[in-house]
Motif scaffolding. Structure first.
Motif, PDB file in Angstrom:
ATOM      1  N   GLY A  31       0.828  -1.196   0.000  1.00  0.00           N
ATOM      2  CA  GLY A  31       0.000   0.000   0.000  1.00  0.00           C
ATOM      3  C   GLY A  31       0.863   1.247   0.000  1.00  0.00           C
ATOM      4  O   GLY A  31       1.546   1.534   0.983  1.00  0.00           O
ATOM      5  N   SER A  33      -0.336   4.420  -1.419  1.00  0.00           N
ATOM      6  CA  SER A  33      -1.087   5.649  -1.651  1.00  0.00           C
ATOM      7  C   SER A  33      -2.237   5.832  -0.664  1.00  0.00           C
ATOM      8  O   SER A  33      -3.034   6.748  -0.813  1.00  0.00           O
ATOM      9  N   ASP A  34      -2.333   4.966   0.338  1.00  0.00           N
ATOM     10  CA  ASP A  34      -3.409   5.062   1.313  1.00  0.00           C
ATOM     11  C   ASP A  34      -2.974   5.915   2.499  1.00  0.00           C
ATOM     12  O   ASP A  34      -1.842   6.398   2.552  1.00  0.00           O
ATOM     13  N   SER A  37       0.278   4.857   4.259  1.00  0.00           N
ATOM     14  CA  SER A  37       1.280   4.499   3.252  1.00  0.00           C
ATOM     15  C   SER A  37       2.699   4.456   3.808  1.00  0.00           C
ATOM     16  O   SER A  37       3.592   3.908   3.158  1.00  0.00           O
ATOM     17  N   ASP A  71       0.963  -0.853  -6.405  1.00  0.00           N
ATOM     18  CA  ASP A  71       0.322  -0.260  -5.232  1.00  0.00           C
ATOM     19  C   ASP A  71      -1.074  -0.855  -5.065  1.00  0.00           C
ATOM     20  O   ASP A  71      -1.909  -0.754  -5.965  1.00  0.00           O
ATOM     21  N   ASP A  72      -1.327  -1.480  -3.897  1.00  0.00           N
ATOM     22  CA  ASP A  72      -2.671  -2.023  -3.664  1.00  0.00           C
ATOM     23  C   ASP A  72      -3.607  -0.988  -3.047  1.00  0.00           C
ATOM     24  O   ASP A  72      -4.817  -1.206  -2.948  1.00  0.00           O
ATOM     25  N   GLY A  73      -3.054   0.154  -2.620  1.00  0.00           N
ATOM     26  CA  GLY A  73      -3.865   1.236  -2.093  1.00  0.00           C
ATOM     27  C   GLY A  73      -4.700   0.860  -0.884  1.00  0.00           C
ATOM     28  O   GLY A  73      -5.591   1.612  -0.488  1.00  0.00           O
ATOM     29  N   GLN A  74      -4.443  -0.302  -0.306  1.00  0.00           N
ATOM     30  CA  GLN A  74      -5.264  -0.817   0.790  1.00  0.00           C
ATOM     31  C   GLN A  74      -6.746  -0.806   0.411  1.00  0.00           C
ATOM     32  O   GLN A  74      -7.626  -0.509   1.214  1.00  0.00           O
ATOM     33  N   ASP A  75      -6.985  -1.158  -0.849  1.00  0.00           N
ATOM     34  CA  ASP A  75      -8.342  -1.180  -1.400  1.00  0.00           C
ATOM     35  C   ASP A  75      -8.531  -2.493  -2.152  1.00  0.00           C
ATOM     36  O   ASP A  75      -7.670  -2.892  -2.948  1.00  0.00           O
ATOM     37  N   GLN A  78      -8.462  -2.218  -6.077  1.00  0.00           N
ATOM     38  CA  GLN A  78      -7.122  -1.871  -6.552  1.00  0.00           C
ATOM     39  C   GLN A  78      -6.147  -3.007  -6.303  1.00  0.00           C
ATOM     40  O   GLN A  78      -5.254  -3.264  -7.126  1.00  0.00           O
TER      41      GLN A  78
END
Length: 367
Positions: A31, A33-34, A37, A71-75, A78
């Protein structure tokens, strides 16, 4: 004419021999971009340092290591897309993810693709003891939480309350369960718990207020570095004298001190390395990290560095035709910066935990 063709064939053969070797491909899923991050960035930096050092030393059998980062973006959406992209690259191994919540999303995908993935930090007991394609370098939430309960009990804490990030349930739920079980066994009890979603609009004063209604003798935070610092700020405002403690999730100690300021003074935290280590290996890692990234490292960077070194060591010994999963299981134990890393038959490792307290803005490890 025949001699000319011989020379031509020889020239082509020599030219082919001069071509660079195909690189070794490693993926990284974190992650980046969360809101939390700093966690993913710490992992990325540890992996980058290990790979850059190996490439500077000639790579692996003359093959450079190519790192592909997603980037998994914590989503969840994504994370699925990032995992699909990495799987499509057919890397030798993927390092990541960094949280247990993202592991619940991507591990089934890796298993279906028979893609080996190794996490520096995933700790939930949900992933322990399974014959799949996930390897874990860190200890479990249960192991860390049990140690945490014992340290707090030794300090006289009998009825703490816990605030936890519900968006990372696989981590938070199992950490709290392990902590509660051990504290109860010792003779204490958890007075209250309060979950929250890790979003910018969360009213952390309300979270702390709910816990204080039960008259706890300490507050424990199971959350990211950023959310732990915000919880601490509200705790100091509403109950300035209560002891504060955090799980290893917030183990970016320097970042926590920067974000929380005076609010985190006296806070106790769990982390995965010995800050007082005087060994050459530890000093070299610390100096190299600071020189490369112009800042001190945290627990996650060291765990990620160790993970990348495990991957490199297994790739160096892996034979032609041997599967990566077999190689990782076969060639251990692996030498980390401070601890040996040994996988069991399920690809699970364990790790000693340490405790640090923030005193006068400095991180002081408990003996």
């Amino acid at each position: 004419m025949k001699i000319r063709w011989i020379y031509l064939a020889l020239g082509l053969s020599l030219l082919a021999g001069c071509q660079p070797k195909e690189p070794i491909r490693i993926g990284l899923l974190a992650g980046l971009s969360d809101r939390g991050s700093d966690f993913g960035e710490s992992v990325r930096n540890g992996v980058i340092l290990a790979i850059e050092q190996q490439n500077a030393a000639g790579g692996i059998d003359g093959r450079k290591i190519d790192l592909s980062v997603r980037d998994d973006g914590q989503d969840k959406v994504q994370a699925k897309k990032a995992a699909e992209e990495l799987i499509a690259l057919h890397p030798d191994v993927i390092i990541g993810p960094v949280t247990s919540s993202m592991a619940t999303v991507v591990v089934p995908m890796m298993n279906e693709a028979h893609q080996v993935i190794i996490s520096p930090t995933v700790a939930s007991t949900y992933f322990k003891g399974k014959d799949d394609y996930l390897f874990r370098v860190n200890c479990t939430t249960r192991e860390a939480a049990i140690q945490h309960a014992r340290v707090l009990y030794e300090r006289g804490i009998r009825q703490p309350a816990l605030a936890f990030d519900a968006s990372n349930g696989p981590f938070s739920d199992t950490w709290i369960a392990g902590f509660n079980e051990e504290l109860t066994r010792l003779g204490g009890r958890v007075s209250a718990t309060a979950g929250f979603e890790s979003v910018a609009s969360t009213r952390f004063a309300d979270v702390i207020g709910k816990l204080l209604e039960h008259s706890p003798d300490a507050l424990i935070f199971v959350a990211s570095t950023l959310d732990t610092s915000r919880l601490a700020q509200q705790a100091r405002r509403l109950a300035p004298n209560l002891p504060l403690s955090s799980s290893e999730w917030a183990a970016s100690g320097e970042a926590l001190s920067e974000m929380g300021g005076r609010a985190v003074e006296g806070l106790l935290m769990t982390h995965a390395y010995n800050r007082n280590d005087q060994s050459v290996a530890y000093q070299q890692f610390r100096d190299a990290f600071k020189q490369r990234f112009q800042r001190e490292f945290g627990s996650f960077s060291l765990l990620a560095y160790d993970t990348a070194k495990v991957v490199i060591a297994a790739l160096q010994k892996k034979r032609d035709g041997e599967r990566m999963k077999e190689a990782l299981l076969k060639y251990g134990p692996y030498t980390g910066v401070q601890q040996q890393i040994q996988f069991d038959a399920y690809g699970d490792a364990t790790r000693e935990v340490f405790f640090t307290e923030i005193r006068n803005g400095q991180l002081v490890q408990l003996k």
